[in-house]
Design a protein around this motif. Structure first.
Motif, PDB file in Angstrom:
ATOM      1  N   ILE A  91       0.822  -1.210   0.000  1.00 55.68           N
ATOM      2  CA  ILE A  91       0.000   0.000   0.000  1.00 55.68           C
ATOM      3  C   ILE A  91       0.858   1.262   0.000  1.00 55.68           C
ATOM      4  CG2 ILE A  91      -1.717   1.324   1.299  1.00 55.68           C
ATOM      5  CD1 ILE A  91      -2.824  -1.163  -0.055  1.00 55.68           C
ATOM      6  N   ALA A  92       0.501   2.202  -0.852  1.00 56.75           N
ATOM      7  CA  ALA A  92       1.118   3.528  -0.880  1.00 56.75           C
ATOM      8  C   ALA A  92       0.043   4.564  -0.571  1.00 56.75           C
ATOM      9  CB  ALA A  92       1.738   3.806  -2.247  1.00 56.75           C
ATOM     10  N   GLU A  93       0.392   5.529   0.228  1.00 50.37           N
ATOM     11  CA  GLU A  93      -0.558   6.587   0.588  1.00 50.37           C
ATOM     12  C   GLU A  93      -0.673   7.601  -0.545  1.00 50.37           C
ATOM     13  OE1 GLU A  93      -2.404   6.677   3.391  1.00 50.37           O
ATOM     14  OE2 GLU A  93      -1.536   4.770   4.045  1.00 50.37           O
ATOM     15  N   GLY A  94      -1.466   8.643  -0.314  1.00 54.56           N
ATOM     16  CA  GLY A  94      -1.630   9.699  -1.309  1.00 54.56           C
ATOM     17  C   GLY A  94      -2.857   9.468  -2.165  1.00 54.56           C
ATOM     18  N   SER A  95      -2.734   9.756  -3.463  1.00 54.79           N
ATOM     19  CA  SER A  95      -3.896   9.672  -4.336  1.00 54.79           C
ATOM     20  C   SER A  95      -4.293   8.221  -4.584  1.00 54.79           C
ATOM     21  CB  SER A  95      -3.617  10.373  -5.670  1.00 54.79           C
ATOM     22  OG  SER A  95      -2.548   9.753  -6.349  1.00 54.79           O
ATOM     23  N   GLY A  96      -5.581   8.023  -4.816  1.00 58.01           N
ATOM     24  CA  GLY A  96      -6.058   6.694  -5.149  1.00 58.01           C
ATOM     25  C   GLY A  96      -7.110   6.171  -4.194  1.00 58.01           C
ATOM     26  N   ILE A  97      -7.367   4.872  -4.288  1.00 58.01           N
ATOM     27  CA  ILE A  97      -8.450   4.252  -3.523  1.00 58.01           C
ATOM     28  C   ILE A  97      -8.000   3.081  -2.654  1.00 58.01           C
ATOM     29  CG2 ILE A  97     -10.311   4.936  -5.086  1.00 58.01           C
ATOM     30  CD1 ILE A  97     -10.073   2.179  -6.422  1.00 58.01           C
ATOM     31  N   PHE A  98      -6.951   2.372  -3.032  1.00 56.96           N
ATOM     32  CA  PHE A  98      -6.616   1.143  -2.324  1.00 56.96           C
ATOM     33  C   PHE A  98      -6.175   1.398  -0.889  1.00 56.96           C
ATOM     34  CE2 PHE A  98      -5.766  -0.601  -6.760  1.00 56.96           C
ATOM     35  CZ  PHE A  98      -6.977  -1.280  -6.811  1.00 56.96           C
ATOM     36  N   HIS A  99      -5.505   2.523  -0.623  1.00 58.11           N
ATOM     37  CA  HIS A  99      -5.067   2.808   0.746  1.00 58.11           C
ATOM     38  C   HIS A  99      -6.252   3.084   1.673  1.00 58.11           C
ATOM     39  CE1 HIS A  99      -5.683   7.247   0.887  1.00 58.11           C
ATOM     40  NE2 HIS A  99      -5.509   7.155  -0.417  1.00 58.11           N
ATOM     41  N   LEU A 100      -7.416   3.388   1.103  1.00 57.91           N
ATOM     42  CA  LEU A 100      -8.599   3.672   1.913  1.00 57.91           C
ATOM     43  C   LEU A 100      -9.189   2.414   2.541  1.00 57.91           C
ATOM     44  CD1 LEU A 100     -10.329   6.247  -0.469  1.00 57.91           C
ATOM     45  CD2 LEU A 100      -9.003   6.735   1.588  1.00 57.91           C
ATOM     46  N   VAL A 127       0.973   1.858  -8.855  1.00 64.07           N
ATOM     47  CA  VAL A 127       2.328   1.981  -9.389  1.00 64.07           C
ATOM     48  C   VAL A 127       3.195   0.859  -8.832  1.00 64.07           C
ATOM     49  CG1 VAL A 127       4.370   3.453  -9.531  1.00 64.07           C
ATOM     50  CG2 VAL A 127       2.096   4.470  -9.675  1.00 64.07           C
ATOM     51  N   ARG A 128       3.072   0.595  -7.529  1.00 66.57           N
ATOM     52  CA  ARG A 128       3.832  -0.495  -6.920  1.00 66.57           C
ATOM     53  C   ARG A 128       3.391  -1.855  -7.477  1.00 66.57           C
ATOM     54  NH1 ARG A 128       4.301   1.080  -0.460  1.00 66.57           N
ATOM     55  NH2 ARG A 128       5.684   2.891  -0.747  1.00 66.57           N
ATOM     56  N   LEU A 129       2.094  -2.018  -7.695  1.00 66.81           N
ATOM     57  CA  LEU A 129       1.598  -3.268  -8.265  1.00 66.81           C
ATOM     58  C   LEU A 129       2.119  -3.452  -9.694  1.00 66.81           C
ATOM     59  CD1 LEU A 129      -2.053  -3.065  -6.920  1.00 66.81           C
ATOM     60  CD2 LEU A 129      -0.290  -4.675  -6.174  1.00 66.81           C
ATOM     61  N   SER A 130       2.232  -2.351 -10.433  1.00 66.30           N
ATOM     62  CA  SER A 130       2.822  -2.417 -11.775  1.00 66.30           C
ATOM     63  C   SER A 130       4.266  -2.890 -11.701  1.00 66.30           C
ATOM     64  CB  SER A 130       2.757  -1.051 -12.458  1.00 66.30           C
ATOM     65  OG  SER A 130       1.424  -0.633 -12.654  1.00 66.30           O
ATOM     66  N   GLY A 131       5.004  -2.380 -10.706  1.00 66.26           N
ATOM     67  CA  GLY A 131       6.403  -2.747 -10.547  1.00 66.26           C
ATOM     68  C   GLY A 131       6.621  -4.212 -10.224  1.00 66.26           C
ATOM     69  N   LEU A 132       5.622  -4.863  -9.636  1.00 63.81           N
ATOM     70  CA  LEU A 132       5.729  -6.298  -9.383  1.00 63.81           C
ATOM     71  C   LEU A 132       5.725  -7.087 -10.685  1.00 63.81           C
ATOM     72  CD1 LEU A 132       3.266  -6.813  -6.378  1.00 63.81           C
ATOM     73  CD2 LEU A 132       5.776  -6.706  -6.304  1.00 63.81           C
ATOM     74  N   HIS A 133       5.106  -6.520 -11.715  1.00 64.72           N
ATOM     75  CA  HIS A 133       4.964  -7.208 -12.998  1.00 64.72           C
ATOM     76  C   HIS A 133       5.955  -6.720 -14.051  1.00 64.72           C
ATOM     77  CE1 HIS A 133       1.146  -7.737 -10.864  1.00 64.72           C
ATOM     78  NE2 HIS A 133       1.057  -8.881 -11.502  1.00 64.72           N
ATOM     79  N   VAL A 134       6.329  -5.449 -13.958  1.00 59.74           N
ATOM     80  CA  VAL A 134       7.335  -4.884 -14.867  1.00 59.74           C
ATOM     81  C   VAL A 134       8.292  -4.053 -14.010  1.00 59.74           C
ATOM     82  CG1 VAL A 134       7.726  -3.645 -17.024  1.00 59.74           C
ATOM     83  CG2 VAL A 134       5.500  -4.685 -16.602  1.00 59.74           C
ATOM     84  N   PRO A 135       9.423  -4.636 -13.594  1.00 61.33           N
ATOM     85  CA  PRO A 135      10.362  -3.920 -12.724  1.00 61.33           C
ATOM     86  C   PRO A 135      10.896  -2.639 -13.356  1.00 61.33           C
ATOM     87  CG  PRO A 135      10.847  -6.266 -12.776  1.00 61.33           C
ATOM     88  CD  PRO A 135       9.838  -6.009 -13.865  1.00 61.33           C
ATOM     89  N   ALA A 136      11.471  -1.798 -12.526  1.00 64.61           N
ATOM     90  CA  ALA A 136      11.915  -0.473 -12.954  1.00 64.61           C
ATOM     91  C   ALA A 136      12.874  -0.531 -14.137  1.00 64.61           C
ATOM     92  CB  ALA A 136      12.559   0.263 -11.779  1.00 64.61           C
ATOM     93  N   LEU A 137      13.865  -1.403 -14.078  1.00 62.56           N
ATOM     94  CA  LEU A 137      14.837  -1.465 -15.170  1.00 62.56           C
ATOM     95  C   LEU A 137      14.180  -1.921 -16.466  1.00 62.56           C
ATOM     96  CD1 LEU A 137      18.020  -2.926 -13.401  1.00 62.56           C
ATOM     97  CD2 LEU A 137      17.505  -0.546 -13.983  1.00 62.56           C
ATOM     98  N   GLU A 138      13.211  -2.814 -16.362  1.00 66.55           N
ATOM     99  CA  GLU A 138      12.498  -3.253 -17.559  1.00 66.55           C
ATOM    100  C   GLU A 138      11.645  -2.132 -18.133  1.00 66.55           C
ATOM    101  OE1 GLU A 138       9.533  -6.867 -19.108  1.00 66.55           O
ATOM    102  OE2 GLU A 138      10.160  -6.785 -17.006  1.00 66.55           O
TER     103      GLU A 138
END
Length: 308
Positions: A91-100, A127-138
């Motif tokens: 979970i990341a705070e800030g904008s969005g819905i999942f942290h709620l 964004v973090r969930l995206s990174g689980l599937h496509v890492p930063a370097l990729e």
């Protein structure tokens, strides 16, 4: 037609830029049926700027590109149906819905689910969930392979995490331009991407503020906002479509170093400027149609559902 054409767009842009303040870096172009473009505004368009949540367009594009190529995650092909568990640690705070959800985690959600949340309500957890599937370097490898010179995310120690990084107005225009002309992703991914960005429940404070629901559905847009040591940043980028679904105009407006950095609402001077500029942009293409355009994108109309 000049009253609603390029000359008026430039005049209104300059007037609103001066009135709102901050440092502006923008690119606006009218799109022709043959796939060429007429540059209307090129204001410091090659400036490398922190894109903040506008960068989520690029992140989503990289996830969809991996799907198009049949890329693997944990030995299985990545698809929009691929599932991931929403845990407290992601979970990341800030904008969005999942942290709620606040403690009620454990949902099994699809790639389509978190990409929709990322594009429609700018969800940061996505964004973090995206990174689980496509890492930063990729992600950066995909961006480089597609010809983006400046646009990158910023890797951190965890290979699946990153800061959203930088882009330029011109590269953001190029990404949108190639997207709507069908040269960036597969036809299926392009249609999916634009259906989300054009949906009427998305961001309305800026370019789409003074539009009817039908008009809003002809605008695919993404907003970004944050601040740094220079001051506040308020960005918006997107595409407007003709009456027949042909792509008609792109805009990429990035503003940083603004003294008002804690107002994330519709009254922020830059966001107010976006609403004025947006209305003029739309009026310039309101009756546009281009039957011979190489692509057309027409989402299903919004129809209220009363339930039963």
């Amino acid at each position: 037609m000049e009253a609603n054409g390029p000359g008026k767009i430039r005049r209104v842009y300059e007037r609103q830029k001066t009135r709102a303040g901050g440092n502006w870096h923008s690119h606006i172009a009218l799109l022709n049926a043959d796939g060429t473009k007429n540059e209307v505004v090129a204001d410091d368009a090659d400036y490398v700027v922190y894109g903040y949540s506008v960068q989520k367009l690029y992140v989503a594009m990289c996830v969809l590109d991996k799907i198009d190529r049949g890329g693997l995650v944990n030995g299985a092909p990545l698809t929009l149906d691929t599932k991931v568990t929403l845990t407290a640690g992601i979970i990341a705070e800030g904008s969005g819905i999942f942290h709620l959800h606040k403690g009620a985690y454990g949902d099994s959600i699809t790639v389509a689910n978190f990409l929709t949340a990322m594009l429609l309500v700018s969800d940061n957890t996505s964004v973090r969930l995206s990174g689980l599937h496509v890492p930063a370097l990729e992600i950066n490898e995909i961006l480089a392979a597609k010809g983006f010179v400046h646009t990158r995310v910023e890797p951190v120690a965890n290979p699946n995490r990153f800061y959203l990084g930088v882009t330029t107005p011109r590269e953001t225009h190029d990404m949108l331009y190639r997207l709507v002309n069908g040269t960036l992703l597969s036809a299926a991914s392009t249609t999916w991407f634009l259906r989300v960005l054009r949906w009427v429940n998305g961001y309305h404070d800026g370019v789409r503020r003074d539009m009817s629901s039908d008009e809003r559905s002809r605008v695919a847009t993404k907003y970004g906002a944050d601040f740094n040591t220079l001051g506040g940043s308020r960005h918006e980028a997107g595409v407007m479509f003709g009456t027949d679904g042909s792509p008609a105009l792109t805009y990429a407006m990035f503003t940083d170093a603004h003294p008002e950095q804690n107002n994330y609402g519709a009254t922020h001077p830059v966001v107010q400027a976006h609403s004025v500029i947006g209305r003029v942009l739309f009026d310039s293409i309101a009756t546009t149609s281009a039957p011979s355009a190489r692509t057309h994108h027409t989402p299903a109309p919004f129809v209220p559902y009363k339930g039963n």
